[in-house]
Design an enzyme around this catalytic site. Sequence first.
Site, mmCIF file in Angstrom:
data_model
loop_
_atom_site.group_PDB
_atom_site.id
_atom_site.type_symbol
_atom_site.label_atom_id
_atom_site.label_comp_id
_atom_site.label_asym_id
_atom_site.label_seq_id
_atom_site.Cartn_x
_atom_site.Cartn_y
_atom_site.Cartn_z
ATOM 1 N N LYS A 10 -44.971 -6.365 15.386
ATOM 2 C CA LYS A 10 -43.970 -5.608 16.132
ATOM 3 C C LYS A 10 -42.577 -5.633 15.475
ATOM 4 O O LYS A 10 -42.321 -6.451 14.579
ATOM 5 C CB LYS A 10 -43.887 -6.157 17.556
ATOM 6 C CG LYS A 10 -45.169 -5.945 18.364
ATOM 7 C CD LYS A 10 -45.003 -6.496 19.768
ATOM 8 C CE LYS A 10 -46.234 -6.280 20.621
ATOM 9 N NZ LYS A 10 -46.025 -6.809 21.982
ATOM 10 N N TYR A 50 -49.335 2.862 24.625
ATOM 11 C CA TYR A 50 -49.110 1.993 25.781
ATOM 12 C C TYR A 50 -49.283 2.709 27.117
ATOM 13 O O TYR A 50 -48.819 2.219 28.149
ATOM 14 C CB TYR A 50 -47.718 1.344 25.697
ATOM 15 C CG TYR A 50 -47.662 0.265 24.647
ATOM 16 C CD1 TYR A 50 -48.295 -0.959 24.847
ATOM 17 C CD2 TYR A 50 -46.997 0.464 23.447
ATOM 18 C CE1 TYR A 50 -48.257 -1.957 23.880
ATOM 19 C CE2 TYR A 50 -46.945 -0.537 22.473
ATOM 20 C CZ TYR A 50 -47.575 -1.739 22.704
ATOM 21 O OH TYR A 50 -47.542 -2.729 21.747
ATOM 22 N N ARG A 86 -56.944 -13.100 19.298
ATOM 23 C CA ARG A 86 -56.210 -13.402 20.536
ATOM 24 C C ARG A 86 -55.826 -14.893 20.576
ATOM 25 O O ARG A 86 -54.726 -15.242 20.995
ATOM 26 C CB ARG A 86 -57.016 -12.981 21.761
ATOM 27 C CG ARG A 86 -57.142 -11.434 21.796
ATOM 28 C CD ARG A 86 -57.634 -10.867 23.076
ATOM 29 N NE ARG A 86 -56.697 -11.002 24.172
ATOM 30 C CZ ARG A 86 -55.578 -10.274 24.334
ATOM 31 N NH1 ARG A 86 -55.226 -9.387 23.429
ATOM 32 N NH2 ARG A 86 -54.820 -10.448 25.387
ATOM 33 N N THR A 92 -48.838 -14.658 25.669
ATOM 34 C CA THR A 92 -47.805 -13.618 25.644
ATOM 35 C C THR A 92 -46.410 -14.235 25.715
ATOM 36 O O THR A 92 -45.494 -13.792 25.023
ATOM 37 C CB THR A 92 -48.006 -12.642 26.828
ATOM 38 O OG1 THR A 92 -49.314 -12.075 26.710
ATOM 39 C CG2 THR A 92 -46.985 -11.530 26.814
ATOM 40 N N ARG A 103 -47.218 -16.404 18.045
ATOM 41 C CA ARG A 103 -46.120 -16.274 19.011
ATOM 42 C C ARG A 103 -45.311 -17.556 19.141
ATOM 43 O O ARG A 103 -44.099 -17.504 19.330
ATOM 44 C CB ARG A 103 -46.662 -15.795 20.356
ATOM 45 C CG ARG A 103 -47.097 -14.332 20.259
ATOM 46 C CD ARG A 103 -47.716 -13.830 21.523
ATOM 47 N NE ARG A 103 -47.989 -12.393 21.458
ATOM 48 C CZ ARG A 103 -48.952 -11.806 22.129
ATOM 49 N NH1 ARG A 103 -49.745 -12.510 22.921
ATOM 50 N NH2 ARG A 103 -49.136 -10.504 22.021
ATOM 51 N N ASN A 113 -42.495 -10.347 21.349
ATOM 52 C CA ASN A 113 -43.459 -11.415 21.081
ATOM 53 C C ASN A 113 -44.225 -11.234 19.767
ATOM 54 O O ASN A 113 -45.297 -11.778 19.594
ATOM 55 C CB ASN A 113 -44.405 -11.594 22.273
ATOM 56 C CG ASN A 113 -45.242 -10.376 22.565
ATOM 57 O OD1 ASN A 113 -45.347 -9.462 21.741
ATOM 58 N ND2 ASN A 113 -45.860 -10.340 23.731
ATOM 59 N N HIS A 116 -49.186 -7.545 18.596
ATOM 60 C CA HIS A 116 -50.132 -7.003 19.570
ATOM 61 C C HIS A 116 -51.518 -7.193 18.987
ATOM 62 O O HIS A 116 -51.710 -7.039 17.783
ATOM 63 C CB HIS A 116 -49.897 -5.497 19.777
ATOM 64 C CG HIS A 116 -51.086 -4.799 20.391
ATOM 65 N ND1 HIS A 116 -51.294 -4.736 21.745
ATOM 66 C CD2 HIS A 116 -52.164 -4.191 19.807
ATOM 67 C CE1 HIS A 116 -52.438 -4.094 21.973
ATOM 68 N NE2 HIS A 116 -52.973 -3.760 20.823
ATOM 69 N N GLU A 127 -58.035 1.856 19.528
ATOM 70 C CA GLU A 127 -56.722 1.654 18.918
ATOM 71 C C GLU A 127 -56.763 1.905 17.413
ATOM 72 O O GLU A 127 -55.837 2.515 16.859
ATOM 73 C CB GLU A 127 -56.220 0.243 19.231
ATOM 74 C CG GLU A 127 -55.897 0.066 20.708
ATOM 75 C CD GLU A 127 -55.549 -1.355 21.114
ATOM 76 O OE1 GLU A 127 -55.132 -1.531 22.266
ATOM 77 O OE2 GLU A 127 -55.692 -2.293 20.306
#
Length: 139
Positions: A10, A50, A86, A92, A103, A113, A116, A127
């Site tokens: 991000k 999103y 993940r 998160t 993170r 954060n 994604h 995606e």
Amino acid sequence: MTERTFSIIKPDATKRNLTGKVNAVIEDAGLRIVAQRRIQLSRAQAEKFYEIHKERPFFGELVDFMISAPVVVQVLEGENAVARYRDVMGATNPAQAADGTIRKLFAESVGENSVHGSDSAENAAIEIVQFFTDDQIVG
């Protein structure tokens, strides 16, 4: 089972020049980066990506953040790639993320954060095709 997942590094991370450091954590976790490109998301792309959050109060802020600077979109491949990534991303909220996760290491806040990752193999497939064609993915 070998599978693919989708990742976005991000704007908060790309602004701080952390792409290489994030990639190192990904690769150290046994995932391969089989496609990667740096792009500037348009407002339309961010809103489509999103859209599941469209009715949530943070939607506008999230879209604004995601178009604030370039992002790095990626296809990751490996054993149980969705679950593994993940785990590698961490919670998160970076304050709750486990030590050594992306993170915990790099995120600035719940909103900023750093990464994604797809939440299921089905969503990963959806995606991935938003940003890559098959011939751009080198497995």
